[in-house]
Design a protein around this motif. Structure first.
Motif, PDB file in Angstrom:
ATOM      1  N   UNK A 223      -3.123  13.243  -2.099  1.00  0.00           N
ATOM      2  CA  UNK A 223      -2.829  11.820  -2.030  1.00  0.00           C
ATOM      3  C   UNK A 223      -2.359  11.248  -3.359  1.00  0.00           C
ATOM      4  N   UNK A 224      -2.578  11.980  -4.461  1.00  0.00           N
ATOM      5  CA  UNK A 224      -2.187  11.513  -5.789  1.00  0.00           C
ATOM      6  C   UNK A 224      -1.170  12.500  -6.350  1.00  0.00           C
ATOM      7  N   UNK A 225       0.056  12.030  -6.518  1.00  0.00           N
ATOM      8  CA  UNK A 225       1.089  12.969  -6.948  1.00  0.00           C
ATOM      9  C   UNK A 225       2.239  12.214  -7.602  1.00  0.00           C
ATOM     10  N   UNK A 226       2.719  12.756  -8.744  1.00  0.00           N
ATOM     11  CA  UNK A 226       3.909  12.189  -9.354  1.00  0.00           C
ATOM     12  C   UNK A 226       3.825  12.172 -10.858  1.00  0.00           C
ATOM     13  N   UNK A 251       5.803   8.115  -8.752  1.00  0.00           N
ATOM     14  CA  UNK A 251       4.374   8.374  -8.669  1.00  0.00           C
ATOM     15  C   UNK A 251       3.790   7.550  -7.521  1.00  0.00           C
ATOM     16  N   UNK A 252       2.879   8.151  -6.792  1.00  0.00           N
ATOM     17  CA  UNK A 252       2.177   7.404  -5.744  1.00  0.00           C
ATOM     18  C   UNK A 252       0.749   7.917  -5.642  1.00  0.00           C
ATOM     19  N   UNK A 301       1.947   9.043   1.608  1.00  0.00           N
ATOM     20  CA  UNK A 301       2.920   8.262   0.842  1.00  0.00           C
ATOM     21  C   UNK A 301       2.226   7.230  -0.039  1.00  0.00           C
ATOM     22  N   UNK A 302       1.075   6.727   0.413  1.00  0.00           N
ATOM     23  CA  UNK A 302       0.246   5.853  -0.390  1.00  0.00           C
ATOM     24  C   UNK A 302       0.970   4.647  -0.942  1.00  0.00           C
ATOM     25  N   UNK A 336       6.735   1.055  -2.555  1.00  0.00           N
ATOM     26  CA  UNK A 336       6.299   1.099  -1.162  1.00  0.00           C
ATOM     27  C   UNK A 336       4.784   1.251  -1.045  1.00  0.00           C
ATOM     28  N   UNK A 337       4.281   0.862   0.104  1.00  0.00           N
ATOM     29  CA  UNK A 337       2.860   0.940   0.393  1.00  0.00           C
ATOM     30  C   UNK A 337       2.641   1.434   1.814  1.00  0.00           C
ATOM     31  N   UNK A 338       1.779   2.426   1.967  1.00  0.00           N
ATOM     32  CA  UNK A 338       1.275   2.847   3.269  1.00  0.00           C
ATOM     33  C   UNK A 338      -0.226   3.021   3.123  1.00  0.00           C
ATOM     34  N   UNK A 339      -0.991   2.314   3.944  1.00  0.00           N
ATOM     35  CA  UNK A 339      -2.435   2.380   3.795  1.00  0.00           C
ATOM     36  C   UNK A 339      -3.162   2.156   5.107  1.00  0.00           C
ATOM     37  N   UNK A 340      -4.422   2.570   5.120  1.00  0.00           N
ATOM     38  CA  UNK A 340      -5.284   2.419   6.294  1.00  0.00           C
ATOM     39  C   UNK A 340      -6.206   1.231   6.031  1.00  0.00           C
TER      40      UNK A 340
END
Length: 788
Positions: A223-226, A251-252, A301-302, A336-340
């Motif tokens: 989930x953490x990459x970049x 980075x996301x 994508x976070x 960008x943002x993708x979240x639950x």
């Protein structure tokens, strides 16, 4: 969006020699000398000595950054007095509050600059606070933070907090740093820095980092990459200098959101198997999903950014005492943002069925199909997607005339920025209320179908919009050294703001299949192909005046008044809110600097009007509008009782309350309530001790004890957030001039502290189980570095 002509113009301007507004100055070799450092943020010309400045400044050196060991860019801001920084949302998605300035979240009154240039002129947009657009790495020499003061005149005219990231630059000799680190939860990171000469009058610096891992709240996928890469080239001219810099960020990280916890008064403990410090609802089953409207989503994508930022500083003496200074920045990319996002609190499946008017007919896993009893704890959470394509061109041209005891500066500022937004909010899943939650299907005993592949609802709010904004400003500042000990400065700024936008309309409450018994697609929001336009323009004056007096070389004091303005953001205009916030700030400070003690104390009183707090409630933006007042005291300093032992400290007392502030469409008066999310008391103490072995070896021991007081999560003051005490620690070992090792511990005692309640369920207090966002749990990071 910038058209092609303006884009070509911006590239051409960036190729010009430019600005010394935030020219990097050599970093002092020791802490005592750092007090004499020239501050360049929010000032005219080449900067000002901190002791002579009539405004509140925090200077965070590279050594202080290492001791703070921030887990995100926003997390570093916790060392700044008067600032409340909530970094519990992960690498991105922070909430930053300043001196009681009311806002609902993000970083509305915070401007970030690199080399003194704002890289995205709007301080914040919904789902975008600007720490999302930059990372801290080895290329940063220091960070300067100005609160109030002359910040209302320079840059984008921020009356709140202006934070400037000053880059390292090359020297006469080739040098470099290689650094690797690993966290106890598995995340890895590598840093690299190279610098040196390119000729007799030219130097370069290039560096950056790359990191990867699942994160401390492990969703069981990466989930953490970049990473980020930054470079600059500086060329010294016969009567000035030019600095050109560039930065690429890709980075996301996981957007961390409220999770279920159990509240027993002011005590907080875990719910089920969801650890408050490391638990997360996201997991393999929720990572990939096909949303009800056919959109594909990936929680990996976070939240983050992929962008390019170019900039330049130019400083040139065109005559005796006459300087021209120019600075510029161009940024373009995606944020960008993708979240639950939680949509309910945890409850039993039977209770959820009862809220729908029936009982459980069947409850099964989506994957596997096994049946579950009605006593199963469930929670609803939605996959939200926000896409932003942003662009900004900012430039600032100033002329400075220095004549004896007087320095006069006039300047012009122009910024052109845009954001193209596509939102899809809602898409609510029915999940088991557990760590790495699983998807559920539910059918009621009356035959109604609640879910489809785990979805209980489609989108409840969509945005398809294109926004453009422009700011023009003119400013004039005069600084007069009345006597050797008495200094006066005053200035004015006129700023004109224009914003336009085109938005697609929603149809709300649509039953997409026409069957009322399939509950999962009732009440859906659908973009309908019709559009509306928004337009806004307004001009406003800002001004300030300050007086600084040095009683001696070690003791000084100042007083200041400033009036500042901000503009309604694109999201406010979309929701029909056209009020313009205004800030009046009165402050005075005392500065003491001796070999034993460095102390900076600031007393401030601030009045606010035209403020807007907006949250998503019941599927739509809800705004509270009005004013507030705050009074506070900020303390910051260092104590050196003996050689090699230093105690750094900072603290804030804040009394901030709403005034003429109304909710419920103007029907509910919240005046007298405390401003949300900001504690009355917060402080930090960092003792450090160096043990030297010969001339090249040293062991440094340091720890930070921090306290955050009681707060309220909402404007109505119904969601309390209890105080908490946190301990961090670390040890670094310089084996020789080249090789070093370090271990840092965050939240050493694994304290549970809450930074927010559930902003999407306002007023929620009922029951033991509530949604809240805790600080990150205990973790350790090990690093090894090599300098050459």
């Amino acid at each position: 969006m910038l058209n092609r002509t303006r884009l070509l113009a911006s590239i051409a301007l960036l190729a010009l020699p430019t600005t010394a507004f935030a020219q990097a100055t050599p970093q002092a070799a020791d802490a005592a000398a750092a007090d004499d450092e020239i501050i360049v943020t929010g000032t005219a010309g080449g900067g000002i000595n901190r002791q002579a400045a009539a405004f509140a400044i925090t200077n965070i050196t590279s050594d202080a950054i290492e001791k703070a060991a921030p887990n995100s860019t926003a997390d570093l801001f916790k060392v700044i007095p008067g600032v409340s920084a909530e970094s519990s949302g992960g690498q991105n998605g922070a909430n930053i509050f300043v001196r009681g300035y009311p806002s609902g979240g993000d970083a509305e009154f915070v401007t970030l600059t690199v080399q003194g240039v704002p890289f995205f002129s709007p301080p914040t947009l919904s789902f975008l606070e600007n720490t999302q657009l930059i990372r801290i790495d080895e290329t940063i020499e220091r960070v300067e933070a100005v609160r109030g003061g002359t910040g209302a005149l320079f840059g984008n005219g921020q009356p709140g907090l202006t934070v400037n990231f000053v880059q390292k630059e090359g020297g006469r000799d080739f040098a470099g740093i290689v650094k690797a680190s690993i966290a106890d939860y598995g995340d890895i990171r590598g840093d690299l820095l190279l610098s040196g000469p390119l000729g007799d009058n030219t130097t370069f610096m290039v560096g950056g980092y790359y990191s990867s891992g699942n994160g401390i709240r492990n969703p069981r996928f990466t989930a953490e990459k970049g990473g980020q890469i930054t470079g600059n080239i500086r060329h010294d001219l016969d009567r000035g200098s030019i600095l050109v810099f560039a930065r690429y960020l890709n980075d996301h990280g996981q957007w961390l959101l409220p999770i279920p916890v159990v509240r027993d008064g002011n005590k907080v403990r875990k719910f089920g198997n969801i650890d408050p410090g490391t638990g997360v609802l996201a997991g393999p089953e929720t990572r990939l999903s096909l949303l009800p409207d056919g959109t594909r989503a990936n929680l990996a994508d976070g939240r983050g950014a992929k962008l390019v930022n170019l900039g330049t500083n130019f400083d040139y003496e065109i005559g005796d005492g006459l300087q021209v200074r120019y600075r510029a920045s161009y940024l373009k990319g995606d944020a960008d943002t993708t979240g639950l996002v939680p949509a309910s609190t945890a409850t039993t499946a039977s209770a959820y069925a009862a809220s729908l008017g029936s009982t459980v007919g069947s409850l099964t896993y989506v994957n596997g199909g096994q049946a579950l009893p009605g006593t199963q704890q469930v929670i609803r959470a939605g996959t939200w997607i926000v896409r932003k394509q942003i662009e900004d061109f900012t430039n600032d041209l100033a002329l400075e005339w220095d004549s004896g005891n007087n320095k006069f500066t006039v300047g012009a500022y122009y910024s052109d920025f845009s954001s193209n937004d596509q939102w899809n909010l809602g898409n609510v899943h029915l999940l088991t209320a557990e760590n790495n939650a699983r998807l559920l299907n539910l059918t009621l005993a009356n035959g109604q179908v609640v879910t489809n592949n785990g979805f209980t609802q489609g989108s409840f709010f969509n945005v398809n919009a294109a926004y453009d904004g422009r700011e023009y400003a003119f400013y004039a500042v005069d600084e007069f050294q009345i006597t050797p000990d008495l200094r006066f400065d005053a200035g004015v700024r006129y700023q004109h703001y224009k914003a336009t936008g085109t938005l697609e309309n929603n149809d709300f409450g649509v039953d997409t299949d026409g069957n009322p018994n399939t509950l999962y697609n009732n009440g859906t929001a659908v973009l309908n192909g019709t559009f509306r336009n928004i337009a806004y323009k307004k001009g406003a004056w800002s001004w300030t005046a300050g007086l600084n007096y040095d009683f001696s070389s070690s003791v000084g004091a100042y007083v200041r008044y400033n009036r500042g303005n901000t503009n309604p953001f694109f999201d406010n205009l979309r929701d029909g809110i056209f009020v313009s916030p205004r800030v009046d700030n009165y402050e005075g400070g005392v500065k003491v600097r001796t070999d034993l003690l460095a102390l900076y104390a600031t007393l401030f009183h601030t009045r606010f009007s035209g403020l807007v707090t907006t949250v998503i409630q019941n599927g739509a933006p809800v705004a509270d509008i009005g004013g507030a007042r705050s009074t506070g005291l900020e303390l910051e300093g260092r104590l050196r009782p003996v050689d090699n032992f230093t105690i750094a400290f900072s603290g804030t007392w804040l009394d901030a309350k709403y005034r003429n502030f109304f909710a419920g469409g103007g029907t509910i008066d919240l005046s007298g309530n405390r401003v949300q999310r900001q504690p009355k008391w917060q402080w930090r103490v960092t003792p450090s001790y160096d043990i030297e072995f010969g001339s090249d070896s040293k062991v440094s021991l340091f720890s930070t004890f921090s306290y955050v007081g009681d707060r309220f999560s909402d404007t109505a003051n119904t969601q309390s957030l209890p105080h908490y005490f946190k301990i961090d620690a670390g040890v670094s070992v310089d084996i020789n001039r080249a090789l070093s090792l370090a271990v840092t511990a965050d939240n050493l005692t694994d304290k549970v502290g809450l930074t927010e309640g559930d902003p999407r369920t306002l007023g929620q207090t009922g029951g033991e189980v509530v949604n809240a966002r805790p600080i990150l749990g205990r973790s350790f990071r090990f690093s090894v570095g090599y300098k050459f």
